[in-house]
Motif scaffolding. Structure first.
Motif, mmCIF file in Angstrom:
data_model
loop_
_atom_site.group_PDB
_atom_site.id
_atom_site.type_symbol
_atom_site.label_atom_id
_atom_site.label_comp_id
_atom_site.label_asym_id
_atom_site.label_seq_id
_atom_site.Cartn_x
_atom_site.Cartn_y
_atom_site.Cartn_z
ATOM 1 N N UNK A 74 0.820 -1.217 0.000
ATOM 2 C CA UNK A 74 0.000 0.000 0.000
ATOM 3 C C UNK A 74 0.852 1.265 0.000
ATOM 4 N N UNK A 75 2.061 1.189 0.536
ATOM 5 C CA UNK A 75 2.905 2.371 0.631
ATOM 6 C C UNK A 75 3.426 2.845 -0.717
ATOM 7 N N UNK A 76 3.236 2.061 -1.750
ATOM 8 C CA UNK A 76 3.615 2.527 -3.085
ATOM 9 C C UNK A 76 2.628 3.565 -3.617
ATOM 10 N N UNK A 77 1.537 3.756 -2.913
ATOM 11 C CA UNK A 77 0.580 4.804 -3.249
ATOM 12 C C UNK A 77 0.986 6.065 -2.504
ATOM 13 N N UNK A 78 1.460 7.075 -3.242
ATOM 14 C CA UNK A 78 1.909 8.320 -2.636
ATOM 15 C C UNK A 78 0.824 9.369 -2.610
ATOM 16 N N UNK A 79 1.181 10.553 -2.123
ATOM 17 C CA UNK A 79 0.216 11.651 -2.043
ATOM 18 C C UNK A 79 -0.120 12.220 -3.415
ATOM 19 N N UNK A 80 0.850 12.214 -4.312
ATOM 20 C CA UNK A 80 0.631 12.822 -5.632
ATOM 21 C C UNK A 80 0.781 11.841 -6.784
ATOM 22 N N UNK A 81 1.275 10.652 -6.521
ATOM 23 C CA UNK A 81 1.470 9.682 -7.612
ATOM 24 C C UNK A 81 1.439 8.270 -7.056
ATOM 25 N N UNK A 82 1.311 7.320 -7.965
ATOM 26 C CA UNK A 82 1.311 5.902 -7.611
ATOM 27 C C UNK A 82 2.400 5.209 -8.409
ATOM 28 N N UNK A 83 3.270 4.485 -7.732
ATOM 29 C CA UNK A 83 4.322 3.729 -8.409
ATOM 30 C C UNK A 83 3.738 2.385 -8.855
ATOM 31 N N UNK A 84 3.036 2.443 -9.980
ATOM 32 C CA UNK A 84 2.285 1.279 -10.433
ATOM 33 C C UNK A 84 3.180 0.086 -10.703
ATOM 34 N N UNK A 85 4.288 0.291 -11.372
ATOM 35 C CA UNK A 85 5.161 -0.830 -11.738
ATOM 36 C C UNK A 85 5.758 -1.483 -10.495
ATOM 37 N N UNK A 86 6.245 -0.673 -9.572
ATOM 38 C CA UNK A 86 6.822 -1.222 -8.343
ATOM 39 C C UNK A 86 5.758 -1.916 -7.505
ATOM 40 N N UNK A 87 4.563 -1.344 -7.449
ATOM 41 C CA UNK A 87 3.483 -1.965 -6.693
ATOM 42 C C UNK A 87 3.068 -3.291 -7.339
ATOM 43 N N UNK A 88 3.052 -3.328 -8.664
ATOM 44 C CA UNK A 88 2.725 -4.576 -9.355
ATOM 45 C C UNK A 88 3.793 -5.635 -9.094
ATOM 46 N N UNK A 89 5.063 -5.217 -9.085
ATOM 47 C CA UNK A 89 6.143 -6.162 -8.792
ATOM 48 C C UNK A 89 6.007 -6.709 -7.381
ATOM 49 N N UNK A 90 5.688 -5.834 -6.428
ATOM 50 C CA UNK A 90 5.487 -6.283 -5.050
ATOM 51 C C UNK A 90 4.305 -7.241 -4.967
ATOM 52 N N UNK A 91 3.243 -6.956 -5.702
ATOM 53 C CA UNK A 91 2.068 -7.823 -5.683
ATOM 54 C C UNK A 91 2.383 -9.195 -6.268
ATOM 55 N N UNK A 92 3.201 -9.227 -7.325
ATOM 56 C CA UNK A 92 3.599 -10.511 -7.913
ATOM 57 C C UNK A 92 4.390 -11.331 -6.902
ATOM 58 N N UNK A 93 5.329 -10.689 -6.223
ATOM 59 C CA UNK A 93 6.117 -11.392 -5.202
ATOM 60 C C UNK A 93 5.217 -11.912 -4.094
ATOM 61 N N UNK A 94 4.231 -11.101 -3.696
ATOM 62 C CA UNK A 94 3.319 -11.514 -2.627
ATOM 63 C C UNK A 94 2.407 -12.650 -3.060
ATOM 64 N N UNK A 95 2.109 -12.721 -4.343
ATOM 65 C CA UNK A 95 1.181 -13.734 -4.842
ATOM 66 C C UNK A 95 1.826 -15.104 -4.956
ATOM 67 N N UNK A 96 3.126 -15.145 -5.202
ATOM 68 C CA UNK A 96 3.807 -16.415 -5.481
ATOM 69 C C UNK A 96 3.637 -17.425 -4.342
ATOM 70 N N UNK A 97 3.946 -17.087 -3.067
ATOM 71 C CA UNK A 97 3.798 -18.104 -2.002
ATOM 72 C C UNK A 97 2.365 -18.596 -1.847
ATOM 73 N N UNK A 98 1.401 -17.670 -1.840
ATOM 74 C CA UNK A 98 0.012 -18.091 -1.668
ATOM 75 C C UNK A 98 -0.473 -18.912 -2.859
ATOM 76 N N UNK A 99 -0.012 -18.563 -4.069
ATOM 77 C CA UNK A 99 -0.398 -19.332 -5.250
ATOM 78 C C UNK A 99 0.153 -20.755 -5.173
ATOM 79 N N UNK A 100 1.389 -20.899 -4.690
ATOM 80 C CA UNK A 100 1.977 -22.232 -4.551
ATOM 81 C C UNK A 100 1.223 -23.058 -3.511
ATOM 82 N N UNK A 101 0.838 -22.416 -2.410
ATOM 83 C CA UNK A 101 0.080 -23.124 -1.380
ATOM 84 C C UNK A 101 -1.255 -23.608 -1.935
#
Length: 288
Positions: free
Chosen positions: A243-270
């Motif tokens: 969530x911290x990739x969402x700033x006051x004036x902009x959103x780091x979409x690519x970095x947030x998507x990369x973080x989401x992919x990393x977060x999805x991998x363990x749960x997807x494997x489970x």
């Protein structure tokens, strides 16, 4: 005349039913359902292969795929710490929930005591209460006990959230086991604890596995309470850090998507390797 009208209606309904049961219709519906589920994941993966500036070019596919966003997320923003924190917190929460939930489910299924049904309903009722309504008292309690920005504070919240679910699932699994099995173990010389440990537990291992997996997955993605007490990377979990990739004036979409992919991998494997137990847990928890 009315009989003919009824016959015509029946024939139209029959033709409609035959059309809906057509393999083409079934495959089309399944394709649309899979597309609806997979499309956001594909978009997330493609976005993670772009730079933050390239996201605003509105190209679906990255022209120059790069792992820069993963480097920024994991190392420059310290996202790897959130991954480690989530593993520790989710594992600890799961252990505590199962250590409490399995014996509680067994007790509710085997023993009668004053107001036992009322107590069981009250436990389930705690999960019907909107979690957002508990944020303020939860924050005050964590503050009073000095548990802000600690992993223990988040573990306590996860235990509160998912213990009723495990108690409910395990109670209904234990109910399906005949009392004769307990009595046979006692006749053979086992104590009640030995009968529970050596005879009953092996029979309900699918339920224990299901409760363990569901608790881990739910703890892995819990956001509200973790966001309430986590303000630094020493205790911050994956959802909060993302969530911290969402700033006051902009959103780091690519970095947030990369973080989401990393977060999805363990749960997807489970989910992929233990989907059978997840289904057993959800269906078994609805029995009784």
């Amino acid at each position: 005349m009315s009989g003919r009208t009824g016959l015509d209606r029946y024939r139209r309904e029959q033709r409609l039913g035959d059309a809906l049961e057509s393999p083409y219709v079934v495959h089309l519906v399944l394709f649309l359902a899979v597309l609806f589920i997979v499309a956001p994941l594909v978009w997330e993966l493609l976005t993670s292969l772009k730079t933050n500036d390239a996201v605003y070019n509105f190209n679906y596919f990255p022209r120059n795929p790069t792992l820069e966003s993963y480097y920024i997320a994991l190392f420059e923003r310290g996202y790897w710490r959130a991954v480690v924190n989530s593993i520790i917190i989710s594992s600890a929460s799961t252990v505590v929930v199962m250590l409490l939930g399995v014996p509680a489910g067994y007790a509710f299924s085997r023993y009668r005591f004053p107001f036992d049904n009322l107590v069981f309903v009250f436990i389930l009722f705690t999960r019907l209460f909107p979690p957002i309504g508990l944020v303020v008292p939860y924050y005050r309690i964590m503050t009073e006990f000095g548990l802000l920005n600690t992993k223990l504070g988040i573990v306590i919240a996860n235990v509160y959230l998912w213990l009723p679910l495990v108690v409910y699932i395990m109670r209904n699994f234990f109910i399906t086991i005949p009392h004769d099995l307990d009595e046979a173990a006692l006749v053979d010389g086992c104590t009640k604890i030995q009968a529970f440990r050596h005879v009953i537990l092996p029979v309900v291992m699918p339920g224990i596995a299901a409760g363990t997996i569901l608790t881990f997955l739910y703890s892995w993605r819990e956001f509200l309470f973790a966001f309430t007490v986590s303000t630094d990377l020493n205790s911050m979990t994956i959802p909060v850090s993302t969530f911290l990739f969402v700033g006051d004036t902009s959103v780091q979409w690519a970095s947030m998507a990369a973080a989401a992919v990393v977060a999805t991998i363990p749960s997807a494997l489970v989910v992929f390797f233990f989907q059978r137990y997840i289904v057993v847990g959800l269906t078994g928890g609805l029995k009784g």
